[in-house]
Design a protein around this motif. Structure first.
Motif, mmCIF file in Angstrom:
data_model
loop_
_atom_site.group_PDB
_atom_site.id
_atom_site.type_symbol
_atom_site.label_atom_id
_atom_site.label_comp_id
_atom_site.label_asym_id
_atom_site.label_seq_id
_atom_site.Cartn_x
_atom_site.Cartn_y
_atom_site.Cartn_z
ATOM 1 N N ILE A 11 1.010 -1.177 0.088
ATOM 2 C CA ILE A 11 0.083 0.109 0.203
ATOM 3 C C ILE A 11 0.868 1.147 0.060
ATOM 4 O O ILE A 11 1.729 1.289 0.935
ATOM 5 N N THR A 12 0.854 2.143 -1.070
ATOM 6 C CA THR A 12 1.579 3.365 -0.990
ATOM 7 C C THR A 12 0.413 4.330 -1.188
ATOM 8 O O THR A 12 -0.475 4.481 -1.777
ATOM 9 N N ALA A 13 1.232 5.599 -0.527
ATOM 10 C CA ALA A 13 0.427 6.756 -0.397
ATOM 11 C C ALA A 13 1.191 7.966 -0.517
ATOM 12 O O ALA A 13 2.600 7.921 -0.438
ATOM 13 N N GLY A 14 0.732 9.080 -0.900
ATOM 14 C CA GLY A 14 1.440 10.297 -0.749
ATOM 15 C C GLY A 14 2.155 10.660 0.740
ATOM 16 O O GLY A 14 3.016 11.475 0.421
ATOM 17 N N ILE A 25 5.582 10.905 6.867
ATOM 18 C CA ILE A 25 6.451 10.637 5.960
ATOM 19 C C ILE A 25 6.008 10.901 4.555
ATOM 20 O O ILE A 25 4.915 10.026 4.451
ATOM 21 N N GLU A 26 6.694 11.726 3.692
ATOM 22 C CA GLU A 26 6.146 11.941 2.387
ATOM 23 C C GLU A 26 6.657 10.534 1.598
ATOM 24 O O GLU A 26 7.563 10.158 1.955
ATOM 25 N N GLU A 27 5.519 10.184 0.667
ATOM 26 C CA GLU A 27 5.661 8.992 0.009
ATOM 27 C C GLU A 27 5.787 7.983 0.970
ATOM 28 O O GLU A 27 7.126 7.497 0.791
ATOM 29 N N PRO A 42 9.127 5.005 4.530
ATOM 30 C CA PRO A 42 9.117 5.463 3.120
ATOM 31 C C PRO A 42 9.360 4.377 2.077
ATOM 32 O O PRO A 42 9.567 3.443 2.200
ATOM 33 N N ALA A 43 8.557 4.996 1.016
ATOM 34 C CA ALA A 43 8.334 3.764 0.014
ATOM 35 C C ALA A 43 9.535 3.171 -0.583
ATOM 36 O O ALA A 43 9.433 2.027 -0.730
ATOM 37 N N LYS A 44 10.382 3.996 -0.506
ATOM 38 C CA LYS A 44 11.990 3.374 -1.048
ATOM 39 C C LYS A 44 12.553 2.402 -0.256
ATOM 40 O O LYS A 44 13.343 1.617 -0.418
ATOM 41 N N ASP A 45 12.150 2.269 1.000
ATOM 42 C CA ASP A 45 12.576 1.450 1.799
ATOM 43 C C ASP A 45 11.783 0.218 2.316
ATOM 44 O O ASP A 45 11.885 -0.858 2.765
ATOM 45 N N VAL A 46 10.572 0.326 1.727
ATOM 46 C CA VAL A 46 9.499 -0.735 2.041
ATOM 47 C C VAL A 46 9.223 -1.630 0.877
ATOM 48 O O VAL A 46 8.557 -1.008 -0.146
ATOM 49 N N LEU A 47 10.072 -2.654 0.535
ATOM 50 C CA LEU A 47 9.919 -3.404 -0.544
ATOM 51 C C LEU A 47 9.657 -4.963 -0.236
ATOM 52 O O LEU A 47 9.972 -5.527 0.885
ATOM 53 N N PRO A 48 8.767 -5.510 -1.024
ATOM 54 C CA PRO A 48 8.453 -6.932 -1.060
ATOM 55 C C PRO A 48 9.644 -7.747 -1.236
ATOM 56 O O PRO A 48 10.590 -7.109 -2.107
#
Length: 447
Positions: A11-14, A25-27, A42-48
């Motif tokens: 789940i990603t969000a602004g 936290i932005e993005e 942060p989306a860049k750190d949350v990876l499957p």
């Protein structure tokens, strides 16, 4: 990391608000596997994991945050102003169906956990059985079953009136046997016609007996306190949450007791102020006035309700300034406050001096702590249940953004909330002539 062969949800969000009080936290992103949160940040750190099956949900410009937690509900009710005696007079089967409808509205509004503060007989336990059997969907429930009252006391009509420490102790044991998660006691009278809201209900020995027995079995306690002496007695008994926390003397005079408030803080009890219940009564009378005018008796009731609202709101300002542990508990559907409108109570807390972020915490992680479910839910952290909402906007800037729920996940499962037209009917609309705004403006001027 859990077995990567199982499917994940990303789940990603602004922006991401984790519910713990830090800056958004932005993005941001949340990784879910099954019902659990695996990672959030942060989306860049949350990876499957590489090669994993991933179902992606993307909400650009919106906020991902924990589901809301309402610490005070009455799911048996209707929120249409009818007294509790009239609710209790209905058959249990009808009340249970109404509770199911209320639970659906709460879930669709973004409430993923609630604590019910007193229901008739076994109705809420039966509702939980229906949820566990997969018959209906509902938020997570923290239940007390029947609230405990003295004979003729507040909400005694729901089925648990006691006299003396022995009966009080036996009733606590019976409720725990039936499945109660905590024990709710009416330490003063209230709106119940046969009760006395300005007087303490139980003897101190009775209160201590119930609190001690509940604590022996690891259960939290909460007391309805419509006057100051009820709060004092509750603190003497070691109660965990003070509900309403109204500062009135036995003669009905309002008198904020700083010494009592200090004791609440020292003992670490939570406070559930329920201000919007008073405001909802004002709104109901104002809507009636706009529709057809008010009789002299109804106008007198409106004037009295405005006085009550100002009193409760002003005292809440003092409690917030003193740094007490205050959480969001709506008290819906009592009086004229319908389920699915929890955010109005959080709005009242912010109007009284909480920052929007603190308001968010009051309805997420602090709410979970006050109910003893913080190991399960209340914040976006690895290992917790994936109770998540998406809101359009940034509630850390404006708490009213919490009304803009666009998606709800409960235990990692996306809830089908139906068409927008149906969702729009859940929210209660305020009157055009908002006389309560003058009180709110005065609060703002004061802080």
């Amino acid at each position: 990391m859990e077995d990567p062969t199982q499917a994940f949800k990303l789940i990603t969000a602004g922006r991401l608000i984790d519910g713990k009080g830090g800056q958004p936290i932005e993005e941001g992103a949340v990784l879910v596997q099954g019902s659990k949160i695996i990672a959030a940040g942060p989306a860049k750190d949350v990876l499957p994991p590489e090669g994993a099956t991933v179902e992606t949900y993307d909400y650009p410009g919106k906020t991902v945050m924990p589901g809301l937690i309402d610490c005070h509900t009455h799911h048996n009710g209707f929120g249409d102003g009818r007294p509790g005696e009239d609710v209790a007079a209905l058959p249990d089967e009808v009340i249970t169906l109404q509770a199911a409808r209320n639970a659906r509205d709460s879930l669709f509004s973004g409430v993923t956990s609630f604590r019910d503060n007193g229901a008739k007989n076994m109705t809420m336990f039966r509702l939980r059985e229906a949820v566990n059997l997969g018959i209906i969907q509902a938020p997570r429930m923290v239940l007390c079953g029947r609230p405990i009252a003295i004979v003729g006391g507040h909400m005694g009509y729901f089925g648990a009136e006691v006299t003396g420490p022995l009966e009080a102790t036996a009733t606590v044991r019976q409720l725990i046997k039936e499945g109660a998660d905590y024990i709710k006691m009416s330490a003063t009278g209230g709106s119940t016609r046969t009760s006395y809201p300005l007087l303490p209900a139980f003897t101190l020995d009775e209160l201590k007996a119930m609190t001690g027995e509940a604590h022996k079995f690891g259960k939290l306690t909460a007391t309805h306190c419509a006057s100051t002496q009820g709060t004092i007695d509750s603190l003497d008994a070691g109660v965990d949450m003070i509900i309403h926390c109204v500062f009135k003397d036995a003669d009905g005079k309002a008198h904020f007791r700083e010494d009592v408030a200090e004791r609440i803080g020292i003992q670490g009890a939570y406070v559930n102020p329920t201000v919007h219940t008073a405001r909802a009564t004002v709104w109901a009378l104002e809507l009636r006035k706009e529709a057809r005018g008010l009789s002299a008796q109804e106008q007198s009731a409106l004037d009295e309700s405005l006085w009550e609202l100002e009193l409760r709101w002003t005292h809440l300002v003092r409690l917030i300034e003193m740094g007490l542990k205050i959480i969001t508990g709506s008290d819906s559907s009592w009086s004229s406050y319908k389920l699915g409108n929890t955010v109005y109570e959080t709005e009242c807390l912010v109007e009284a001096g909480m920052s929007p972020m603190k308001g968010i915490v009051s309805i997420t992680s602090d709410a979970a702590k006050s109910l003893g479910i913080d190991a399960i839910t209340g914040s976006l952290e690895p290992g917790k249940e994936a109770d998540i909402i998406i809101v359009d906007g940034n509630p850390a800037d404006d708490i009213n953004v919490l009304w803009n729920v666009t998606e709800v996940f409960l235990g990692g499962h996306r809830i089908d909330r139906g068409p927008e037209s149906a969702l729009a009917g859940i929210r209660q609309q305020p009157p055009i002539s908002r006389t309560d705004t003058s009180i709110a403006n005065a609060l703002h001027a004061g802080h």
